[in-house]
Design a protein around this motif. Structure first.
Motif, PDB file in Angstrom:
ATOM      1  N   ILE A  58       0.839  -1.202   0.000  1.00 14.79           N
ATOM      2  CA  ILE A  58       0.000   0.000   0.000  1.00 14.79           C
ATOM      3  C   ILE A  58       0.874   1.253   0.000  1.00 14.79           C
ATOM      4  N   TYR A  59       0.606   2.155  -0.932  1.00 14.82           N
ATOM      5  CA  TYR A  59       1.324   3.418  -1.064  1.00 14.82           C
ATOM      6  C   TYR A  59       0.320   4.557  -0.901  1.00 14.82           C
ATOM      7  N   ARG A  60       0.287   5.136   0.321  1.00 17.60           N
ATOM      8  CA  ARG A  60      -0.629   6.241   0.611  1.00 17.60           C
ATOM      9  C   ARG A  60       0.089   7.545   0.276  1.00 17.60           C
ATOM     10  N   ILE A  61      -0.398   8.215  -0.740  1.00 18.62           N
ATOM     11  CA  ILE A  61       0.299   9.398  -1.270  1.00 18.62           C
ATOM     12  C   ILE A  61      -0.113  10.661  -0.528  1.00 18.62           C
ATOM     13  N   ASP A  62       0.877  11.463  -0.158  1.00 16.57           N
ATOM     14  CA  ASP A  62       0.655  12.840   0.274  1.00 16.57           C
ATOM     15  C   ASP A  62       1.529  13.697  -0.642  1.00 16.57           C
ATOM     16  N   HIS A  63       0.894  14.458  -1.538  1.00 17.82           N
ATOM     17  CA  HIS A  63       1.682  15.156  -2.561  1.00 17.82           C
ATOM     18  C   HIS A  63       2.641  16.183  -1.970  1.00 17.82           C
ATOM     19  N   LEU A  73       5.706   8.810  -8.040  1.00 19.84           N
ATOM     20  CA  LEU A  73       5.450   7.748  -8.998  1.00 19.84           C
ATOM     21  C   LEU A  73       6.690   6.886  -9.217  1.00 19.84           C
ATOM     22  N   TYR A  74       7.830   7.553  -9.358  1.00 18.43           N
ATOM     23  CA  TYR A  74       9.091   6.841  -9.580  1.00 18.43           C
ATOM     24  C   TYR A  74       9.407   5.929  -8.398  1.00 18.43           C
ATOM     25  N   ASP A  75       9.269   6.450  -7.174  1.00 17.67           N
ATOM     26  CA  ASP A  75       9.551   5.638  -5.990  1.00 17.67           C
ATOM     27  C   ASP A  75       8.588   4.463  -5.873  1.00 17.67           C
ATOM     28  N   CYS A  76       7.329   4.682  -6.236  1.00 15.49           N
ATOM     29  CA  CYS A  76       6.361   3.590  -6.181  1.00 15.49           C
ATOM     30  C   CYS A  76       6.766   2.472  -7.135  1.00 15.49           C
ATOM     31  N   MET A  77       7.193   2.829  -8.329  1.00 16.83           N
ATOM     32  CA  MET A  77       7.631   1.813  -9.291  1.00 16.83           C
ATOM     33  C   MET A  77       8.875   1.073  -8.791  1.00 16.83           C
ATOM     34  N   LEU A  78       9.741   1.793  -8.059  1.00 14.36           N
ATOM     35  CA  LEU A  78      10.940   1.165  -7.500  1.00 14.36           C
ATOM     36  C   LEU A  78      10.639   0.323  -6.267  1.00 14.36           C
ATOM     37  N   GLY A  79       9.484   0.580  -5.632  1.00 13.61           N
ATOM     38  CA  GLY A  79       9.154  -0.109  -4.395  1.00 13.61           C
ATOM     39  C   GLY A  79       9.712   0.564  -3.163  1.00 13.61           C
ATOM     40  N   GLN A 105       9.052   2.992  -0.192  1.00 11.84           N
ATOM     41  CA  GLN A 105       7.904   3.572   0.519  1.00 11.84           C
ATOM     42  C   GLN A 105       8.269   4.720   1.455  1.00 11.84           C
ATOM     43  N   THR A 106       9.483   5.239   1.360  1.00  8.79           N
ATOM     44  CA  THR A 106       9.947   6.269   2.288  1.00  8.79           C
ATOM     45  C   THR A 106       8.991   7.455   2.365  1.00  8.79           C
ATOM     46  N   LEU A 107       8.497   7.915   1.233  1.00 13.42           N
ATOM     47  CA  LEU A 107       7.683   9.126   1.178  1.00 13.42           C
ATOM     48  C   LEU A 107       6.181   8.845   1.256  1.00 13.42           C
ATOM     49  N   PHE A 108       5.829   7.625   1.614  1.00 18.47           N
ATOM     50  CA  PHE A 108       4.416   7.251   1.675  1.00 18.47           C
ATOM     51  C   PHE A 108       4.020   6.950   3.120  1.00 18.47           C
ATOM     52  N   GLN A 109       2.765   7.227   3.442  1.00 17.36           N
ATOM     53  CA  GLN A 109       2.296   7.067   4.817  1.00 17.36           C
ATOM     54  C   GLN A 109       1.972   5.603   5.128  1.00 17.36           C
ATOM     55  N   ARG A 110       2.218   5.241   6.367  1.00 16.70           N
ATOM     56  CA  ARG A 110       1.957   3.893   6.846  1.00 16.70           C
ATOM     57  C   ARG A 110       0.714   3.905   7.721  1.00 16.70           C
TER      58      ARG A 110
END
Length: 529
Positions: free
Chosen positions: A213-218, A456-462, A464-469
Motif C-alpha cells: 500500500i502506497y498512501r500518497i501525500d503530494h 510515482l518513480y519511488d512507487c515503481m521502485l518499491g 515507501q519512504t515518502l508514503f504514509q503507513r
C-alpha cells in the motif's frame, strides 16, 4: 530496450504499431536509473488528477528517461471512448499546461518525442468501478496471470477505495509471486476521523499487505520538503540545536489566496482542518520533529515519523481556532460560493497549537495554520530559537533583540532564510536585525516538476519512504479526534475573517497567550525583484 513488455492491447489499433524507445536515446540522469518495467493502471482515467498531475508527471519522467521501455499505462473509467480520443484529450491538456506553467515542464514547451513515447503506451478501458466484469476484462488485458509489475493507482473519490480494492483482490489481481509485484496507490483522505481510518486500513489489509500500500501525500513529493531531512542531518550546525534547549517554537503555514474554486460541495463535507491538518501539515511536522533514523531505509524513516505522531498530545478545543472567509478585497464570502449552504459552519481556516510529549520537544509549541483567501500564498516552516540572555546589553541603548528564526520556504518560492542580529555601523553599540537567505534557483538548475514525479518513480521502485503507513495515519487521526468529536457534540465556533486578510483575530490570541505572534504572510512569501 526491455523485452519484458505486457501483452500488446488490440485497442491501440488507432496508433502506430511501433513502440518507440526513450526519446533522445540518452542515458538517465546521473545516479538514477529507469524504474523497472511495469503496467500502471489508473482508475479514474478521465478525472482531473489524471489530467493535471499523473500524466504530466509521467511525461516529465519520460523526458528524464526514468521509465522503462516496457512500461504500459491502462486508464480505467466509466464511459465508452476510444484510446485515441483519451490520448488527444490528455495531449491537449498537456500542451496547455506547458504553455501556462513553464516551470512544470522542460523548456516550457511540449517535447513531441517524449509525448509520443508516453502516448504509444496508453490504452483506455471502459468499466464501472463496482462491476465485477470490469476486473475480469482488466485481468485479460493485463495478460492472464498478469505477470510482471503492476501498479494500481486509485485516482478516484474515497468512496470507491474499498469497492475497487475488494474487487481487485477477489479477481486475484493483487496476488504477488516470483517476478511480479502488485502495488496499490491511494490518495487522501485516508478516512475522515480515527474510526473511519481504522475501518479503511482493516478493509485494505483484508485484500493486500501493508507493504503493497502506497498512501500518497503530494506535499512529500516536493523537493523542498524532502530537503528538510538533508538540512537537518547533513549539516553539523543544525542538528545540535534542534531540540527544546534551544528552540522556542515552530510555525508551519500553508496559506492560499484562492477560495474553494468550484469545489464547494466537496469542501462542505471536509473543511480546512480535515483537509490539511492531520495529513499535509502533520507530515511537515513529522519531517521537522522526527528523531534521526539509523539509515534512510524506508521503514527506518517511517518508524521515526510514526513515533512522533504517537507522541502528539491530543488536541482540545482550546488548542484550535476555526475561521470562515467573508466578503472582502480577496473575494466573495465562502457562503456565496457555488454549492455552499447559506448558513454553512464549515471552516476555511484552521489554526492549531500542537505539543509533542517526548524528550526532544517537551514544552516546545508547534503552531500550525492553513486557510483560503488569505493575504498571500505560502507554504513554509519557521523555527524560532530561544532568545539569548540580555545581560550583555543592559548598559547599552539596545532595547530588545530580534529572535533568530530559520525559515524553510517550500512554496511558491523555494529556499531558506535565517534572521539574526549584528552590530550596526557607528561608534555607538546598536543591534540591527539582518537576514541571510538562499534560493534554490540561484544554485541549481530548475527541474520540471508537478510534484508527483518522485512519488510515482519511488512507487515503481518499491521505495515507501515518502508514503504514509497505517500506524502513522491512525496516530495522526487519534491526535485530532477529540476536536472532531467533542464529548457533548458541540461544534467548535467558526470565526469570520475578511477575504484577503491573515485570518481571524482569535488565531492571533492562540499564540499571544504564549507570548508569541504569527509571522506575517506577506513576509512569509517574499517576491523576487
Amino acid at each position: 530496450m526491455s523485452t519484458n513488455q505486457p501483452p500488446h492491447d488490440a485497442s491501440r489499433t488507432t496508433q502506430s504499431a511501433k513502440v518507440p524507445s526513450h526519446p533522445h536515446g540518452a542515458a538517465s540522469p546521473a545516479g538514477r536509473h529507469p524504474a523497472p518495467p511495469c503496467t500502471l493502471v489508473i482508475f479514474g482515467a478521465g478525472g482531473d488528477l489524471t489530467k493535471r498531475l499523473l500524466v504530466p508527471a509521467l511525461y516529465n519522467l519520460a523526458v528524464d528517461r526514468l521509465l522503462d521501455d516496457g512500461m504500459q499505462i491502462i486508464g480505467v473509467n466509466h464511459g465508452e471512448r476510444e484510446t485515441k480520443a483519451w490520448c488527444d484529450d490528455l495531449h491537449d491538456a498537456l500542451q496547455k499546461f506547458a504553455a501556462d506553467k513553464a516551470s512544470t515542464f522542460h523548456a516550457g514547451k511540449l517535447d513531441d518525442s517524449a509525448w509520443n513515447w508516453v502516448a504509444q503506451r496508453l490504452s483506455y478501458m471502459a468499466g464501472e468501478f463496482e462491476d465485477d466484469g470490469t476486473y475480469r476484462r482488466l485481468a485479460q488485458q493485463l495478460g492472464g496471470e498478469a505477470r510482471g509489475g503492476v501498479v494500481f493507482y486509485l485516482a478516484v473519490g474515497a468512496r470507491f477505495f474499498e469497492p475497487i480494492v475488494e474487487r481487485l483482490g477477489k479477481a486475484g489481481l493483487l496476488s504477488e509471486g516470483d517476478g511480479m509485484f502488485r502495488r496499490l496507490v491511494i490518495e487522501k483522505p485516508f478516512g475522515a476521523d480515527l474510526a473511519s481510518a481504522r475501518d479503511l486500513n482493516r478493509h485494505l489489509r483484508t485484500f493486500v499487505k501493508e507493504s503493497q500500500i502506497y498512501r500518497i501525500d503530494h506535499f512529500l513529493g516536493k523537493d523542498t520538503v524532502q530537503s528538510i531531512l538533508a538540512l537537518r542531518f547533513a549539516n553539523a550546525m543544525f542538528e545540535p540545536v534542534w531540540r527544546r534547549e534551544y528552540i522556542d517554537s515552530v510555525q508551519i503555514t500553508a496559506s492560499e489566496v484562492i477560495g474553494v474554486e468550484g469545489r464547494g460541495k466537496l469542501y462542505e463535507q471536509t473543511g480546512a482542518f480535515r483537509d490539511m491538518v492531520p495529513n499535509h501539515l502533520f507530515q511537515l511536522l513529522g519531517m521537522v520533529a522526527m528523531e534521526p533514523p539509523n539509515s534512510f531505509d524506508a521503514e527506518a524513516v517511517r518508524d521515526k515519523k510514526a513515533e512522533i505522531f504517537a507522541a502528539l498530545k491530543p488536541l482540545t478545543p482550546d488548542d484550535v481556532v476555526f475561521g470562515q472567509y467573508a466578503n472582502g478585497p480577496g473575494g466573495v464570502a465562502y457562503r456565496d460560493e457555488p454549492d455552499v449552504a447559506k448558513d454553512s459552519r464549515t471552516e476555511t481556516y484552521a489554526a492549531a497549537r500542537v505539543q509533542i510529549d517526548n524528550w526532544r520537544w517537551a514544552g516546545v509549541p508547534f503552531y500550525l495554520r492553513t486557510g483560503k483567501r488569505l493575504t498571500a500564498r505560502s507554504t513554509e516552516i519557521s523555527v524560532q530559537l530561544k532568545s539569548v540572555p540580555f545581560l550583555l546589553f543592559r548598559d547599552t541603548p539596545v532595547v530588545s533583540l530580534t529572535p533568530n528564526i530559520l525559515t524553510l520556504r517550500i512554496d511558491p518560492s523555494h529556499g531558506m532564510s535565517f534572521d539574526f542580529n549584528v552590530k550596526t555601523p557607528g561608534a555607538v553599540v546598536q543591534i540591527g536585525a539582518v537576514r541571510s537567505s538562499f534560493d534554490y534557483d540561484d544554485f541549481f538548475a530548475e527541474q520540471a516538476n508537478v510534484g508527483y514525479e518522485t512519488l510515482l518513480y519511488d512507487c515503481m521502485l518499491g521505495d515507501q519512504t515518502l508514503f504514509q503507513r497505517a500506524d502513522g495515519v491512525e496516530a495522526a487521526w487519534a491526535a485530532v479526534d477529540g476536536v472532531l468529536h467533542r464529548a457533548l457534540g458541540a461544534a467548535l465556533p467558526v470565526h469570520e475573517y475578511t477575504a484577503g486578510t491573515e485570518g481571524p483575530a482569535q488565531a492571533d490570541a492562540l499564540l499571544a497567550r504564549d507570548g508569541g505572534a504569527w509571522r506575517a504572510l506577506a513576509q512569509a512569501a517574499p517576491k523576487k525583484p
